[in-house]
Design an enzyme around this catalytic site. Structure first.
Site, short mmCIF file in Angstrom:
data_model
loop_
_atom_site.label_atom_id
_atom_site.label_comp_id
_atom_site.label_asym_id
_atom_site.label_seq_id
_atom_site.Cartn_x
_atom_site.Cartn_y
_atom_site.Cartn_z
CE LYS A 176 53.32 11.14 -11.17
NZ LYS A 176 52.70 9.98 -10.70
CB SER A 229 47.39 8.26 -6.36
OG SER A 229 47.56 8.98 -6.63
CB SER A 285 56.95 3.24 -9.38
OG SER A 285 57.49 4.84 -9.57
CB SER A 324 56.83 6.92 0.75
OG SER A 324 56.53 7.80 1.36
CD1 TRP A 325 60.45 7.40 -6.29
CD2 TRP A 325 59.67 5.42 -5.14
NE1 TRP A 325 60.86 6.71 -7.07
CE2 TRP A 325 60.65 5.73 -6.51
CE3 TRP A 325 59.53 4.32 -4.70
CZ2 TRP A 325 59.90 4.32 -7.44
CZ3 TRP A 325 58.99 3.11 -5.65
CH2 TRP A 325 59.05 3.33 -7.00
CG ASN A 359 49.74 13.87 -6.84
OD1 ASN A 359 49.42 15.21 -6.82
ND2 ASN A 359 50.31 13.43 -7.01
CE LYS A 413 56.76 9.66 -10.43
NZ LYS A 413 56.28 7.83 -10.96
CB ALA A 439 56.72 3.82 -2.21
N1 LIG Z 1 56.12 7.43 -3.25
C1 LIG Z 1 56.00 6.85 -4.17
O1 LIG Z 1 55.53 5.73 -4.45
C2 LIG Z 1 56.66 7.71 -5.34
C3 LIG Z 1 56.83 6.94 -6.24
C4 LIG Z 1 57.32 7.29 -7.39
C5 LIG Z 1 58.56 8.74 -7.64
N2 LIG Z 1 57.84 9.19 -5.94
C6 LIG Z 1 58.57 10.64 -6.13
O2 LIG Z 1 59.62 10.35 -5.45
C7 LIG Z 1 59.62 11.94 -5.00
C8 LIG Z 1 59.82 11.88 -2.76
O3 LIG Z 1 58.08 11.53 -2.68
P1 LIG Z 1 58.28 10.55 -1.19
O4 LIG Z 1 56.52 9.84 -1.55
O5 LIG Z 1 59.25 9.88 -0.85
O6 LIG Z 1 58.07 11.51 -0.46
P2 LIG Z 1 57.59 11.77 1.55
O7 LIG Z 1 56.77 12.30 1.32
O8 LIG Z 1 57.28 10.68 1.75
O9 LIG Z 1 59.17 12.36 1.52
C9 LIG Z 1 59.19 13.14 2.19
C10 LIG Z 1 60.49 12.97 3.53
O10 LIG Z 1 60.89 13.83 1.41
C11 LIG Z 1 62.69 14.51 2.70
N3 LIG Z 1 62.05 15.77 2.69
C12 LIG Z 1 61.44 16.45 3.37
N4 LIG Z 1 61.31 18.37 2.84
C13 LIG Z 1 62.13 18.37 2.95
C14 LIG Z 1 63.50 19.29 2.02
N5 LIG Z 1 63.06 20.29 2.41
N6 LIG Z 1 65.09 19.07 2.53
C15 LIG Z 1 64.93 17.72 1.58
N7 LIG Z 1 64.36 16.49 2.36
C16 LIG Z 1 63.15 16.96 2.51
C17 LIG Z 1 62.39 13.68 3.93
O11 LIG Z 1 63.59 13.06 4.40
C18 LIG Z 1 60.83 13.95 4.39
O12 LIG Z 1 60.53 12.02 5.04
C19 LIG Z 1 58.72 12.57 -5.48
O13 LIG Z 1 59.07 13.38 -5.87
C20 LIG Z 1 57.72 11.99 -5.48
O14 LIG Z 1 56.49 12.29 -6.52
C21 LIG Z 1 56.90 8.92 -5.48
#
Ligand SMILES: NC(=O)c1ccc[n+]([C@@H]2O[C@H](COP(=O)([O-])OP(=O)(O)OC[C@H]3O[C@@H](n4cnc5c(N)ncnc54)[C@H](O)[C@@H]3O)[C@@H](O)[C@H]2O)c1
Length: 329
Positions: A189, A252, A136, A11-12, A254, A106, A138
């Site tokens: 957090k 969220s 933030s 997502s992010w 979490n 994070k 996504a």
């Molecule tokens: N989603 C949000 O709104 C948001 C906002 C700020 C920060 N973050 C942070 O960004 C980071 C990613 O979060 P997200 O929401 O995108 O998670 P998510 O669950 O949507 O991400 C899944 C993606 O991560 C990748 N992935 C999964 N396993 C993997 C592996 N073993 N090796 C490499 N890539 C792999 C793949 O592309 C998969 O589609 C997290 O640390 C999260 O805390 C997220």
């Protein structure tokens, strides 16, 4: 216009690709999974993790790291925090020092107690790193809803580069040199958000959630300061800002997982039902270990650990927090 590689198609990473293409940059997205790349391309570039949204047509996709980072001006680490080390290991042979790295993930690594940029620097000696963090989700960034973050680096020029590349009228970016403060705020957090969710899940109200946010930022700040972070950072976007949104937003994961646990689910069941990474679960043990290492009292984080891993009933955890010794605030 810059050439930017985003590592991670979750997502992010996907929401940030939208900000970057809106800003006129060339974007490549790397995924660890060839299948994921195939699915994206076969579905007319549908963003799997944010239903109803599509990637910009200009974005290139690859599961080949060398190809993905070739000629990049900036590499964005947007993989789940538990995958940061393995991803950095894959990047290491192709990394050149002119390329800045920005971590947007994070979490604290359980074995080493390293933050995300520390993991990257450990795996890629000489890497020039920064972090982008703040309240933030996504799901809002993809809709161009106003979002304000902080870009941190000990290299002021890199923090300003990240600010220049990401900032637009819907996406405001401040700079900071306090990387530790930002990363500790970002990671811990999630553990407090689990507590807030658990409290909501057992039927407590807004009073309890507000108390957890206020006492929670005390725990986070105490650890961050002990690790060399600045109190002001935790009073800012990457601290209290991110904590408020994570403890109260419908987006969220979490908080959602915490609610399910409060209603009786195990953390494994909650993670399955939320269907995305619940990083607070991974950071909870690390947060407790940091508290021990820096001799900081962490009553909320301790109770979260007892509920997650010790089989303690959430209601008993709440009662134990309420019945601690009398203290001054
Ligand atoms: N989603 C949000 O709104 C948001 C906002 C700020 C920060 N973050 C942070 O960004 C980071 C990613 O979060 P997200 O929401 O995108 O998670 P998510 O669950 O949507 O991400 C899944 C993606 O991560 C990748 N992935 C999964 N396993 C993997 C592996 N073993 N090796 C490499 N890539 C792999 C793949 O592309 C998969 O589609 C997290 O640390 C999260 O805390 C997220």
């Amino acid at each position: 216009m810059a050439q930017i590689t985003i590592l991670g198609a979750g997502s992010w990473g996907s929401a940030l690709s939208h900000v970057l293409t809106e800003n006129g940059h060339r974007v490549r997205i790397w995924s660890y999974s060839e299948d994921e790349v195939k699915r994206i391309l076969a579905s007319e570039r549908r963003i799997e993790k944010i239903p109803g949204y599509y990637y910009d047509k200009s974005i290139e996709f690859s599961s080949d790291m060398q190809q993905a980072v070739l000629g990049s001006d900036l590499i964005v680490f947007a993989v789940p925090s538990v995958a940061t080390r393995s991803t950095a290991e894959k990047l290491a042979p192709f990394y050149t020092k002119e390329t800045g790295i920005v971590s947007v993930s994070k979490g604290i690594e359980e074995d080493t107690l390293f933050t995300q940029t520390q993991i990257i620097e450990d795996q890629i000696p000489g890497a020039v790193t920064s972090v982008l963090s703040g309240p933030s989700h996504a799901e809002e960034v993809i809709k161009d809803l106003p979002t304000v973050l902080v870009a941190g680096s000990t290299d002021q020029r890199l923090a300003e580069k990240v600010q220049d590349i990401f900032m637009n009228e819907n996406f405001r970016v401040y700079t900071s040199t306090d990387v530790v403060g930002i990363e500790v705020g970002a990671s811990l957090k999630n553990v407090i958000a689990l507590a807030a969710g658990m409290s909501d899940g057992v039927g407590n109200g807004d009073n309890a959630r507000a108390a957890l946010i206020t006492r929670g930022i005390r725990e986070i700040t105490a650890i961050a300061v002990a690790m060399g972070g600045h109190r002001d950072t935790l009073n800012g976007l990457a601290g209290i800002g991110d904590l408020i949104v994570t403890c109260s937003s419908v987006h969220s994961r979490n908080h959602q997982a915490g609610v399910l646990i409060g209603q009786g689910a195990s953390y494994q069941e909650a993670m399955e039902r939320v269907h995305m990474v619940v990083e607070g679960v991974y950071s909870a043990k690390a947060a407790l270990a940091l508290g021990k290492k820096y001799k900081v009292s962490m009553p909320i984080i301790t109770e979260v650990n007892k509920v997650l891993f010790g089989g303690k009933d959430v209601a008993c955890g709440v009662r134990d927090l309420m019945c601690r010794d009398k203290k001054a605030e």
